[in-house]
Design a protein around this motif. Structure first.
Motif, PDB file in Angstrom:
ATOM      1  N   ASP A  76       0.827  -1.213   0.118  1.00 42.32           N
ATOM      2  CA  ASP A  76       0.140   0.121  -0.042  1.00 42.32           C
ATOM      3  C   ASP A  76       1.037   1.300  -0.030  1.00 42.32           C
ATOM      4  N   ARG A 131      -5.657  -7.949  -4.340  1.00 45.79           N
ATOM      5  CA  ARG A 131      -5.842  -6.773  -4.458  1.00 45.79           C
ATOM      6  C   ARG A 131      -7.348  -6.081  -4.459  1.00 45.79           C
ATOM      7  N   ALA A 132      -7.321  -4.852  -3.995  1.00 47.40           N
ATOM      8  CA  ALA A 132      -8.611  -4.043  -4.085  1.00 47.40           C
ATOM      9  C   ALA A 132      -9.391  -4.308  -5.178  1.00 47.40           C
ATOM     10  N   TYR A 158     -15.911  -9.680   3.237  1.00 47.72           N
ATOM     11  CA  TYR A 158     -15.110  -8.892   3.690  1.00 47.72           C
ATOM     12  C   TYR A 158     -15.742  -7.968   4.765  1.00 47.72           C
ATOM     13  N   LYS A 191     -14.912   1.236   0.235  1.00 48.63           N
ATOM     14  CA  LYS A 191     -13.624   1.415  -0.647  1.00 48.63           C
ATOM     15  C   LYS A 191     -12.881   0.249  -0.036  1.00 48.63           C
ATOM     16  N   PHE A 192     -12.755  -0.651  -0.857  1.00 50.03           N
ATOM     17  CA  PHE A 192     -11.733  -1.854  -0.352  1.00 50.03           C
ATOM     18  C   PHE A 192     -10.482  -1.656  -0.500  1.00 50.03           C
ATOM     19  N   LYS A 193      -9.619  -2.133   0.556  1.00 48.68           N
ATOM     20  CA  LYS A 193      -8.175  -2.256   0.685  1.00 48.68           C
ATOM     21  C   LYS A 193      -7.550  -3.434   0.161  1.00 48.68           C
ATOM     22  N   ASN A 194      -6.238  -3.229  -0.067  1.00 49.95           N
ATOM     23  CA  ASN A 194      -5.538  -4.821  -0.290  1.00 49.95           C
ATOM     24  C   ASN A 194      -5.594  -5.553   0.678  1.00 49.95           C
ATOM     25  N   GLU A 199      -5.788  -6.128   6.367  1.00 53.81           N
ATOM     26  CA  GLU A 199      -5.378  -4.812   5.556  1.00 53.81           C
ATOM     27  C   GLU A 199      -3.794  -4.620   6.276  1.00 53.81           C
TER      28      GLU A 199
END
Length: 208
Positions: A42, A105-106, A141, A183-186, A200
């Motif tokens: 990130d 990955r997001a 998630y 808003k998704f994260k890796n 995360e």
């Protein structure tokens, strides 16, 4: 306590001591500057504040920053290593990490349903929010009211949704259901025995 303003009668500051011994202390970051830090795969944007301190055993400065609406810390010694003035350089380091670790990955996360709740704390009025998203591959998630964002494999999804509903905030804080687009994260694989399968970047066990 702000150590920059802390003085005792007859006590010399570290910076004064070094100057008196002809050792120049150079700060590399200053208030208002923007830097980019590679955290695993990130990239985080930091704005440097005017709070700083000298870390004697590391022989470098620590700098308080603002990042994602909260406070962070960036060390001068990390500049050129994991902290850069150019975003592209941080992204290059992060991409290398992503290519060499087990990461979802997001951009690869596709939700088919999201359920979210929020409430405001009585003491500060801070908005607290939690949600879970069921994905097209059966994974789930999750972001609890006080947890890191994390990801569960399909075989653990139902159990995790049950734990989500059993959060104590539903009993004591009366959260209300809301419309929310995450808003998704890796997501980085947790390879040790743990409650979650992925989490995360800021989670210490989530190395990918």
């Amino acid at each position: 306590m702000n150590i920059n303003n802390y003085e005792c009668d007859g006590q010399m500051s570290i910076e004064d001591f070094l100057v008196s011994n002809n050792q120049e202390v150079k700060r590399l970051l200053h208030s208002g500057e923007v830097v980019f830090e590679a955290i695993k795969g990130d990239v985080e944007r930091h704005v440097v504040t005017d709070e700083h301190w000298y870390i004697e055993h590391l022989k470098t400065y620590g700098n308080r920053t603002r990042v994602h609406g909260a406070y962070g810390v960036v060390l001068d010694s990390n500049i050129g290593n994991r902290v850069f003035f150019e975003k592209e350089k941080a992204e290059k380091i992060a991409e290398i990490y992503l290519q060499n670790h087990e990461v979802i990955r997001a951009s690869e996360i596709n939700p088919i349903e999201t359920v979210a709740y929020s409430y405001k704390t009585i003491t500060t009025g801070k908005k607290m929010m939690a949600f879970y998203s069921v994905l097209d591959n059966g994974m789930v998630y999750v972001k609890g009211f006080t947890t890191f964002e994390h990801l569960m494999l399909k075989e653990h999804a139902k159990k995790e949704i049950k734990k989500f509903i059993e959060q104590q905030e539903f009993k004591y804080s009366n959260p209300q259901k809301i419309e929310y687009i995450p808003k998704f994260k890796n997501m980085y694989r947790i390879k040790m025995k743990y409650d979650w399968d992925y989490a995360e970047a800021r989670h210490s066990y989530a190395v990918g």
